[in-house]
Design a protein around this motif. Sequence first.
Motif, PDB file in Angstrom:
ATOM      1  N   VAL A  26     -12.346 -16.143  13.466  1.00 12.92           N
ATOM      2  CA  VAL A  26     -12.533 -15.469  12.093  1.00 12.92           C
ATOM      3  C   VAL A  26     -12.240 -14.065  12.251  1.00 12.92           C
ATOM      4  CG1 VAL A  26     -14.460 -14.370  10.760  1.00 12.92           C
ATOM      5  CG2 VAL A  26     -14.626 -16.719  11.459  1.00 12.92           C
ATOM      6  N   ALA A  27     -12.459 -13.276  13.513  1.00 11.84           N
ATOM      7  CA  ALA A  27     -12.090 -12.077  13.735  1.00 11.84           C
ATOM      8  C   ALA A  27     -10.699 -11.856  13.774  1.00 11.84           C
ATOM      9  CB  ALA A  27     -12.378 -11.383  15.057  1.00 11.84           C
ATOM     10  N   GLY A  28      -9.829 -13.038  14.406  1.00 15.06           N
ATOM     11  CA  GLY A  28      -8.596 -13.018  14.656  1.00 15.06           C
ATOM     12  C   GLY A  28      -7.833 -13.027  13.277  1.00 15.06           C
ATOM     13  N   ALA A  29      -8.507 -13.809  12.291  1.00 17.15           N
ATOM     14  CA  ALA A  29      -7.898 -13.670  10.821  1.00 17.15           C
ATOM     15  C   ALA A  29      -7.835 -12.324  10.279  1.00 17.15           C
ATOM     16  CB  ALA A  29      -8.588 -14.766  10.061  1.00 17.15           C
ATOM     17  N   ALA A  30      -8.506 -11.524  10.527  1.00 19.65           N
ATOM     18  CA  ALA A  30      -8.961 -10.155   9.887  1.00 19.65           C
ATOM     19  C   ALA A  30      -7.728  -9.515  10.574  1.00 19.65           C
ATOM     20  CB  ALA A  30     -10.155  -9.487  10.036  1.00 19.65           C
ATOM     21  N   ALA A  31      -7.601  -9.578  12.197  1.00 23.07           N
ATOM     22  CA  ALA A  31      -6.755  -8.761  13.053  1.00 23.07           C
ATOM     23  C   ALA A  31      -5.130  -9.225  13.105  1.00 23.07           C
ATOM     24  CB  ALA A  31      -7.602  -8.443  14.197  1.00 23.07           C
ATOM     25  N   GLN A  32      -5.102 -10.411  12.907  1.00 21.56           N
ATOM     26  CA  GLN A  32      -3.764 -10.874  13.075  1.00 21.56           C
ATOM     27  C   GLN A  32      -2.734 -10.158  12.733  1.00 21.56           C
ATOM     28  OE1 GLN A  32      -3.792 -14.846  11.762  1.00 21.56           O
ATOM     29  NE2 GLN A  32      -4.342 -15.666  13.745  1.00 21.56           N
ATOM     30  N   ALA A  33      -2.592 -10.119  11.432  1.00 23.52           N
ATOM     31  CA  ALA A  33      -1.230  -9.537  11.049  1.00 23.52           C
ATOM     32  C   ALA A  33      -1.522  -7.949  10.801  1.00 23.52           C
ATOM     33  CB  ALA A  33      -1.211  -9.991   9.303  1.00 23.52           C
ATOM     34  N   PRO A  34      -0.847  -7.112  11.551  1.00 24.12           N
ATOM     35  CA  PRO A  34      -1.068  -5.861  11.238  1.00 24.12           C
ATOM     36  C   PRO A  34      -1.047  -5.285   9.742  1.00 24.12           C
ATOM     37  CG  PRO A  34       1.258  -6.204  11.756  1.00 24.12           C
ATOM     38  CD  PRO A  34       0.491  -7.432  11.725  1.00 24.12           C
ATOM     39  N   ARG A  35      -2.061  -4.256   9.486  1.00 25.51           N
ATOM     40  CA  ARG A  35      -2.268  -4.061   8.206  1.00 25.51           C
ATOM     41  C   ARG A  35      -1.384  -2.999   7.904  1.00 25.51           C
ATOM     42  NH1 ARG A  35      -6.040  -6.628   5.605  1.00 25.51           N
ATOM     43  NH2 ARG A  35      -7.591  -7.695   6.854  1.00 25.51           N
ATOM     44  N   ALA A  36      -0.213  -3.207   7.319  1.00 26.40           N
ATOM     45  CA  ALA A  36       0.896  -2.218   6.973  1.00 26.40           C
ATOM     46  C   ALA A  36       0.448  -1.256   5.819  1.00 26.40           C
ATOM     47  CB  ALA A  36       2.299  -2.965   6.718  1.00 26.40           C
ATOM     48  N   GLU A  37       0.888  -0.146   5.917  1.00 24.96           N
ATOM     49  CA  GLU A  37       0.541   0.879   4.738  1.00 24.96           C
ATOM     50  C   GLU A  37       1.396   0.522   3.742  1.00 24.96           C
ATOM     51  OE1 GLU A  37      -1.743   3.105   4.333  1.00 24.96           O
ATOM     52  OE2 GLU A  37      -2.811   2.355   6.325  1.00 24.96           O
ATOM     53  N   VAL A  38       2.886   0.511   3.831  1.00 21.24           N
ATOM     54  CA  VAL A  38       3.490   0.307   2.643  1.00 21.24           C
ATOM     55  C   VAL A  38       4.903  -0.697   3.381  1.00 21.24           C
ATOM     56  CG1 VAL A  38       5.246   1.684   1.372  1.00 21.24           C
ATOM     57  CG2 VAL A  38       3.172   2.701   1.953  1.00 21.24           C
ATOM     58  N   VAL A  39       5.030  -1.556   2.129  1.00 24.55           N
ATOM     59  CA  VAL A  39       6.300  -2.589   2.327  1.00 24.55           C
ATOM     60  C   VAL A  39       7.110  -2.057   1.168  1.00 24.55           C
ATOM     61  CG1 VAL A  39       7.138  -4.706   2.459  1.00 24.55           C
ATOM     62  CG2 VAL A  39       5.384  -4.022   3.864  1.00 24.55           C
ATOM     63  N   ARG A  40       8.457  -1.990   1.167  1.00 24.85           N
ATOM     64  CA  ARG A  40       9.375  -1.596   0.349  1.00 24.85           C
ATOM     65  C   ARG A  40      10.168  -2.688  -0.154  1.00 24.85           C
ATOM     66  NH1 ARG A  40      11.606   3.549   3.428  1.00 24.85           N
ATOM     67  NH2 ARG A  40      11.294   1.721   4.966  1.00 24.85           N
ATOM     68  N   VAL A  41      10.168  -3.247  -1.411  1.00 26.96           N
ATOM     69  CA  VAL A  41      10.856  -4.473  -1.732  1.00 26.96           C
ATOM     70  C   VAL A  41      11.689  -4.021  -3.017  1.00 26.96           C
ATOM     71  CG1 VAL A  41      10.568  -7.081  -2.628  1.00 26.96           C
ATOM     72  CG2 VAL A  41       8.793  -5.904  -1.007  1.00 26.96           C
ATOM     73  N   PRO A  42      13.002  -3.860  -2.853  1.00 28.91           N
ATOM     74  CA  PRO A  42      13.591  -3.444  -3.978  1.00 28.91           C
ATOM     75  C   PRO A  42      13.772  -4.792  -5.013  1.00 28.91           C
ATOM     76  CG  PRO A  42      15.152  -4.351  -2.181  1.00 28.91           C
ATOM     77  CD  PRO A  42      13.697  -4.285  -1.824  1.00 28.91           C
ATOM     78  N   PHE A  43      14.182  -4.221  -6.422  1.00 21.13           N
ATOM     79  CA  PHE A  43      14.399  -5.343  -7.570  1.00 21.13           C
ATOM     80  C   PHE A  43      15.516  -5.019  -8.213  1.00 21.13           C
ATOM     81  CE2 PHE A  43      13.105  -8.792 -10.619  1.00 21.13           C
ATOM     82  CZ  PHE A  43      12.922  -9.508  -9.780  1.00 21.13           C
ATOM     83  N   PRO A  44      16.204  -5.830  -8.859  1.00 19.80           N
ATOM     84  CA  PRO A  44      17.468  -5.523  -9.480  1.00 19.80           C
ATOM     85  C   PRO A  44      17.240  -5.032 -11.003  1.00 19.80           C
ATOM     86  CG  PRO A  44      17.671  -7.867  -9.354  1.00 19.80           C
ATOM     87  CD  PRO A  44      16.212  -7.281  -8.631  1.00 19.80           C
ATOM     88  N   GLN A  45      16.234  -5.102 -11.526  1.00 20.03           N
ATOM     89  CA  GLN A  45      16.029  -4.508 -12.884  1.00 20.03           C
ATOM     90  C   GLN A  45      14.629  -4.333 -13.317  1.00 20.03           C
ATOM     91  OE1 GLN A  45      17.682  -7.926 -14.784  1.00 20.03           O
ATOM     92  NE2 GLN A  45      15.666  -8.417 -15.741  1.00 20.03           N
ATOM     93  N   ASP A  46      14.193  -3.463 -14.218  1.00 12.31           N
ATOM     94  CA  ASP A  46      12.939  -3.111 -14.715  1.00 12.31           C
ATOM     95  C   ASP A  46      12.395  -4.453 -15.316  1.00 12.31           C
ATOM     96  OD1 ASP A  46      11.013  -0.592 -15.389  1.00 12.31           O
ATOM     97  OD2 ASP A  46      10.910  -2.075 -16.711  1.00 12.31           O
ATOM     98  N   GLU A  47      11.148  -4.723 -15.057  1.00 13.07           N
ATOM     99  CA  GLU A  47      10.643  -6.182 -15.850  1.00 13.07           C
ATOM    100  C   GLU A  47       9.562  -5.721 -16.598  1.00 13.07           C
ATOM    101  OE1 GLU A  47      11.506  -9.691 -15.063  1.00 13.07           O
ATOM    102  OE2 GLU A  47      13.471  -8.407 -14.697  1.00 13.07           O
ATOM    103  N   GLY A  48       9.631  -4.807 -17.432  1.00 13.63           N
ATOM    104  CA  GLY A  48       8.593  -4.486 -18.355  1.00 13.63           C
ATOM    105  C   GLY A  48       6.957  -4.113 -17.436  1.00 13.63           C
ATOM    106  N   ASN A  49       5.959  -4.470 -18.253  1.00 15.72           N
ATOM    107  CA  ASN A  49       4.588  -4.050 -17.363  1.00 15.72           C
ATOM    108  C   ASN A  49       4.197  -5.425 -16.582  1.00 15.72           C
ATOM    109  OD1 ASN A  49       4.116  -5.716 -19.795  1.00 15.72           O
ATOM    110  ND2 ASN A  49       2.085  -4.441 -20.043  1.00 15.72           N
ATOM    111  N   LEU A  50       5.075  -6.418 -16.468  1.00 14.80           N
ATOM    112  CA  LEU A  50       4.748  -7.309 -15.334  1.00 14.80           C
ATOM    113  C   LEU A  50       3.631  -8.411 -15.786  1.00 14.80           C
ATOM    114  CD1 LEU A  50       5.208  -5.714 -11.965  1.00 14.80           C
ATOM    115  CD2 LEU A  50       6.936  -7.015 -13.187  1.00 14.80           C
ATOM    116  N   THR A  51       3.854  -8.986 -17.145  1.00 17.87           N
ATOM    117  CA  THR A  51       2.762  -9.892 -17.412  1.00 17.87           C
ATOM    118  C   THR A  51       3.606 -11.207 -17.805  1.00 17.87           C
ATOM    119  OG1 THR A  51       3.287  -9.749 -19.879  1.00 17.87           O
ATOM    120  CG2 THR A  51       1.900  -7.999 -19.067  1.00 17.87           C
ATOM    121  N   PRO A  52       2.856 -12.154 -17.823  1.00 12.82           N
ATOM    122  CA  PRO A  52       3.737 -13.334 -18.114  1.00 12.82           C
ATOM    123  C   PRO A  52       4.522 -13.601 -19.304  1.00 12.82           C
ATOM    124  CG  PRO A  52       1.459 -13.881 -17.372  1.00 12.82           C
ATOM    125  CD  PRO A  52       1.618 -12.408 -17.693  1.00 12.82           C
ATOM    126  N   TYR A  53       4.348 -12.707 -20.059  1.00 11.52           N
ATOM    127  CA  TYR A  53       5.206 -12.711 -21.389  1.00 11.52           C
ATOM    128  C   TYR A  53       6.205 -11.778 -21.383  1.00 11.52           C
ATOM    129  CZ  TYR A  53       2.934 -16.655 -23.944  1.00 11.52           C
ATOM    130  OH  TYR A  53       2.975 -17.792 -24.416  1.00 11.52           O
TER     131      TYR A  53
END
Length: 572
Positions: A26-53
């Motif tokens: 249980v403790a390991g599940a919380a501590a396994q992955a380092p809790r990164a502050e920020v991950v930057r993921v680029p995307f090729p275009q604007d997708e509106g307000n990100l709803t299914p429609y």
Amino acid sequence: MRSTQALLRLAAALGLVAALTLLGTVAGAAAQAPRAEVVRVPFPQDEGNLTPYTFELGYPLVTLIYDTVMWRDAAGVPRPWLARSVTRSPDGRRLRIRLRSGVRWHDGRPLTARDVAFTLRYVAENPHPRFTRQLADVEGVTTPDRATVVVSLRRPSLGFLDQPLADLPILPEHVWGSLPPGRLAPTGRPVGSGPYRLTRHRRGASYTLRANRGYFRGRPTVRTIQVPIIRDAERTIRSLQQGRVDTVPVSLPEDTVRRVRGLGTRVARGPLYAGSVLLFNLRRPPFDRPEVRRAVAAALDLGDIARRSGRTVPATRGYLHPASPWSSREDLQDFDERRASEALSDPALPPIRVLAPANDPQRVEAAREVVIALQRAGAQARQEVVPPERLARAVGQDGATPTFEAAIWSSPPLASFDPAYLDVVFGPGGRLNYSGYRSSAFDRLADRVASAPTPGARQVAVDRQLRLLAADVPVVPLFFPEGAFAYRTGAHADWVYVKGSGILDKRSFLPGERKLSESAGVPDRPGASISSRIGPLGIAALALLALAAGAALSLLWRRVRRPPRGAPRQRA
């Protein structure tokens, strides 16, 4: 007496060891992955307000904000997500979905069966190019209680667990139910139930997603996901090399992999179900003639084209990826240059123009190889590289009039996840039927795929569909690229590669998912029941039980060990 004492002492020790081990889990599940502050993921275009429609390419971003009833694991198999369990009736025509408790929307309201039922009805009544057709077999939806949804189907539809249940985002009724006529989606920031909330949208520039700290699957391991909009592919690669972004969410060709691989950068590889095909326009000469299409298919050495196009898998088994559980078990296309020459060397055959998208070097190379093969077989053929927008119009996307003869085009990954999607590509009225293919035999087989009572019967129908497509040749499947996704390990290392789609998946940002995502298969047959794994709360409960057992055994040991009143104490 001594043997009893020894056994009790051993039991107490084992109970305590089990308790400590489970607590460590249980403790390991919380501590396994380092809790990164920020991950930057680029995307090729604007997708509106990100709803299914409102998305176009941004489905992976939408599903960071919204959840589905099921969700695919690392093996590409649908598993319960919002659902705790899904049970089929013996005839396969009724699904009983039990939802997890404690799931909340981002605004704090509870997610209930009413939201799931509302979503199924809303999408059925408000046409969506991806999701609405997935609901064609739904006859009715009821909600016996807040945690139960019963879906009645007009036929077994064994693929229903994948599409729509593992694909359709669930909508909050209290937000979407009051939209004015003509508006398909709310404005402003979306309200979902997913692991991230959209907190900022700079139109045309970036998105900022913040972790949902109360997420029912555990607090996300990355606090903030920044999504800069970078339209130019070369600029995206340079940004990764220079450390300005932390991953590239699209598969990279091998020459680019060599550029970015190095200290601090790794590449996750795996099957990718999005393929490349040679698409024919069956509405106009010369490809209105099946014999010409078959001759072109015979002229193509798919193994050679795949080798020259980079790290790809030749599509010799047809339209579905060979790693798909529904793929054909036999080769469906044979290279026969002599047979091809007999038809393609006819001087009456008009010149063949093969279009290719200018923004995709791999498909440009594929078009070049196709043209060389056709010329070798005696045809007049030429390649034309065009902007992707022009290519989309030429094949008839978004209702445009088709003007092409042949084009290098994409095959959708959803077909390899579930073959019912073939009807969207080749069936009458299918929104992706750009070839103009019409076949009553195919339509009958599509109905058998949807009506099959068992996976075995369904596989037989799918195999026949694939053989029919190989004979009629509305397209020639060329290859499936190997997925190659680069990321910087210093920013985030626990990416989960989902078979068929890649690493930009909500599992990549949740605690313990990298170790829990191995698949053991899913029962998708009448009478089957699918339940979720034991989650963190279940593990904690087991840990507490083990602690209690250990304590009880220890107490019992002390009582057994205590001498009766008045008895002399023994020395050790």
